[in-house]
Design an enzyme around this catalytic site. Structure first.
Site, PDB file in Angstrom:
ATOM      1  N   SER A 187      38.567  22.515  23.051  1.00  7.60           N
ATOM      2  CA  SER A 187      37.787  23.755  23.056  1.00  7.60           C
ATOM      3  C   SER A 187      36.578  23.636  22.143  1.00  7.60           C
ATOM      4  O   SER A 187      36.615  22.935  21.120  1.00  7.60           O
ATOM      5  CB  SER A 187      38.667  24.911  22.578  1.00  7.60           C
ATOM      6  OG  SER A 187      37.895  26.066  22.318  1.00  7.60           O
TER       7      SER A 187
ATOM      8  N   TYR B  30      43.959  29.075  16.765  1.00  3.51           N
ATOM      9  CA  TYR B  30      43.722  28.484  18.087  1.00  3.51           C
ATOM     10  C   TYR B  30      42.870  27.226  17.960  1.00  3.51           C
ATOM     11  O   TYR B  30      43.205  26.162  18.504  1.00  3.51           O
ATOM     12  CB  TYR B  30      43.021  29.502  18.997  1.00  3.51           C
ATOM     13  CG  TYR B  30      42.520  28.909  20.291  1.00  3.51           C
ATOM     14  CD1 TYR B  30      43.403  28.484  21.278  1.00  3.51           C
ATOM     15  CD2 TYR B  30      41.152  28.765  20.537  1.00  3.51           C
ATOM     16  CE1 TYR B  30      42.945  27.934  22.464  1.00  3.51           C
ATOM     17  CE2 TYR B  30      40.682  28.227  21.716  1.00  3.51           C
ATOM     18  CZ  TYR B  30      41.585  27.808  22.675  1.00  3.51           C
ATOM     19  OH  TYR B  30      41.127  27.261  23.845  1.00  3.51           O
TER      20      TYR B  30
END
Length: 336
Positions: free
Chosen positions: A128, A153
Site C-alpha cells: 500500500s 494498517y
C-alpha cells in the site's frame, strides 16, 4: 493447465484480477473469507460474476487458519499466487487492531509457508501507498525509506514487505510487492470515499470532507491497476549478484524480490475529486468540513518509473473518466 491462486477474490481488486485471468481462459482458484467488514452481498455479487466461468473454483477459507491454508496448498501446485486478501482501511485499524494482526500478519506468514513448501514460481502481493507515512519528498519512490508508518494498517503492509524479502532471501521464493495508490472504479469498496460520497450525494445527505478538502490523493483507476498486475505476473524477479560495496535499495536486493508503486502519478485534491462526482451525478454535494483525521496522510504521489521500465505501462486514466465509469456502474448496480 495450471491454476492461479487469487486470494481476496471476492474483494475489489481480487475480483477484477480474477475476471481478467478468466477472460484470458486461465484457471483461477479464488479464496476469500467473506468477512463482514463491508457488505457481504457486494462480495457475493462479485463472486456471482466469476462463477459464470467454468474455469473458476471458489473456496471460502480464512488464511489465518494455518491448517486450512496448509490444506489449500497441499492439493496441487499453483502456477502463481496473487495475494490480495487483507484487512483494509486506515481508520478501522485505530479501533480494531487485532483484525489487522490476524488478516495481514498471521495470514501472510501462512501464505508464505504455503508458497515456500510448494515452491511457487511467483508470489504477487498487495502492499500500500500507506507505507510512505508522512514522507515529505514527493513523488514517493520505492527507493525511499519507509520506516515511519502512521497507522497500524501501514505497519502491517511494511511488515509484509519485510516478511516477503526474508522468504525470497532464504528460500529463493520470487516475490513482488505492489504499493497501490487509492484504487477506485466499478465494484469498488463501500468504505472508500468515492462510494460513500456518491451514495450520500445521490441521497442528498452531507458528506464529511476531511482536512477541509485539501487532502491530495493519487487516485488510480482499477483497470490500470489490473493491466499493471497482469504484466507483472509474467515477470517474476530474479536473484541477482550485488557487490558488497553497493548499498542495497529498499525495493530491491540480490534476492528474487521487488516492490513497485502502482499509481496514476497525478495527485488530485479532494475538492476536485468531489467536483468530478458532482458532475457525474448532476447534483451538488452538501459538505461537512472537518480537520485531518488520525492516521491520514496529507498527500500521496507515486513515482512509477520502475513500473514503466519493467512493464512498458503506466496508469493513465483521468479522474474525470474514471469517476464517470464508477458512477454509471453505481447507478446501474443499485437501481437494476
Amino acid at each position: 493447465m495450471s491454476e492461479i491462486l487469487v486470494t481476496g477474490a471476492a474483494g475489489f481488486i481480487g475480483y477484477h484480477f480474477s475476471l481478467r485471468l478468466l477472460n484470458e481462459g486461465l484457471k483461477v482458484v479464488g479464496v476469500d473469507n467473506l468477512n463482514d467488514y463491508y457488505s457481504v452481498k457486494l462480495k457475493q455479487d462479485r463472486l456471482a460474476q466469476l462463477r459464470k466461468f467454468p474455469n473458476f473454483r471458489f473456496e471460502q477459507i480464512d488464511l489465518a487458519d494455518r491448517t486450512l491454508t496448509h490444506n489449500l496448498f497441499s492439493k496441487e501446485p499453483f502456477a502463481a499466487v496473487v495475494h490480495m486478501a487483507a484487512q483494509a482501511g486506515v481508520r478501522y485499524s485505530l479501533t480494531n487492531p487485532h483484525a489487522y494482526v490476524d488478516s495481514n500478519l498471521v495470514a501472510f506468514v501462512n501464505l508464505l509457508e504455503g508458497c515456500r513448501h510448494q515452491r511457487s514460481p511467483h508470489l504477487v502481493y498487495a502492499s500500500s501507498s500507506s507505507v510512505y507515512g508522512n514522507n515529505r519528498k514527493q513523488p514517493f519512490s520505492t527507493d525511499d525509506a519507509v520506516d515511519h508508518p502512521i497507522s497500524l494498517y501501514a505497519a502491517t503492509k511494511k511488515a509484509n514487505e519485510l516478511m516477503a524479502h526474508t522468504y525470497s532471501h532464504l528460500y529463493d521464493l520470487p516475490t513482488t510487492g505492489l504499493r497501490f495508490f487509492t484504487v477506485y472504479g466499478p465494484w469498488g469498496r463501500p468504505d472508500m470515499a468515492l462510494y460513500k460520497f456518491t451514495e450520500a450525494i445521490q441521497a442528498d445527505r452531507p458528506i464529511d470532507v476531511f482536512n477541509h478538502g485539501q487532502l491530495k490523493r493519487d487516485f488510480t483507476y482499477v483497470d490500470d491497476i489490473i493491466e499493471s498486475m497482469r504484466r507483472i505476473l509474467d515477470r517474476p524477479p530474479q536473484r541477482t549478484a550485488v557487490s558488497l560495496e553497493k548499498e542495497l535499495a529498499p525495493s530491491r536486493s540480490d534476492a528474487p524480490y521487488v516492490v513497485y508503486n502502482i499509481g496514476n502519478h497525478q495527485p488530485v485534491e479532494l475538492s476536485r475529486f468531489i467536483e468530478c462526482i458532482e458532475n457525474a451525478l448532476g447534483r451538488k454535494a452538501k459538505k461537512n468540513f472537518l480537520p485531518m483525521q488520525p492516521g491520514d496522510v496529507a498527500a500521496t504521489f507515486a513515482d512509477v518509473a520502475d513500473l514503466e521500465a519493467a512493464t512498458g505501462f503506466k496508469p493513465q486514466t483521468s479522474i474525470d473518466e474514471g469517476v464517470q465509469r464508477f458512477v454509471r456502474w453505481y447507478l446501474d448496480y443499485h437501481h437494476s
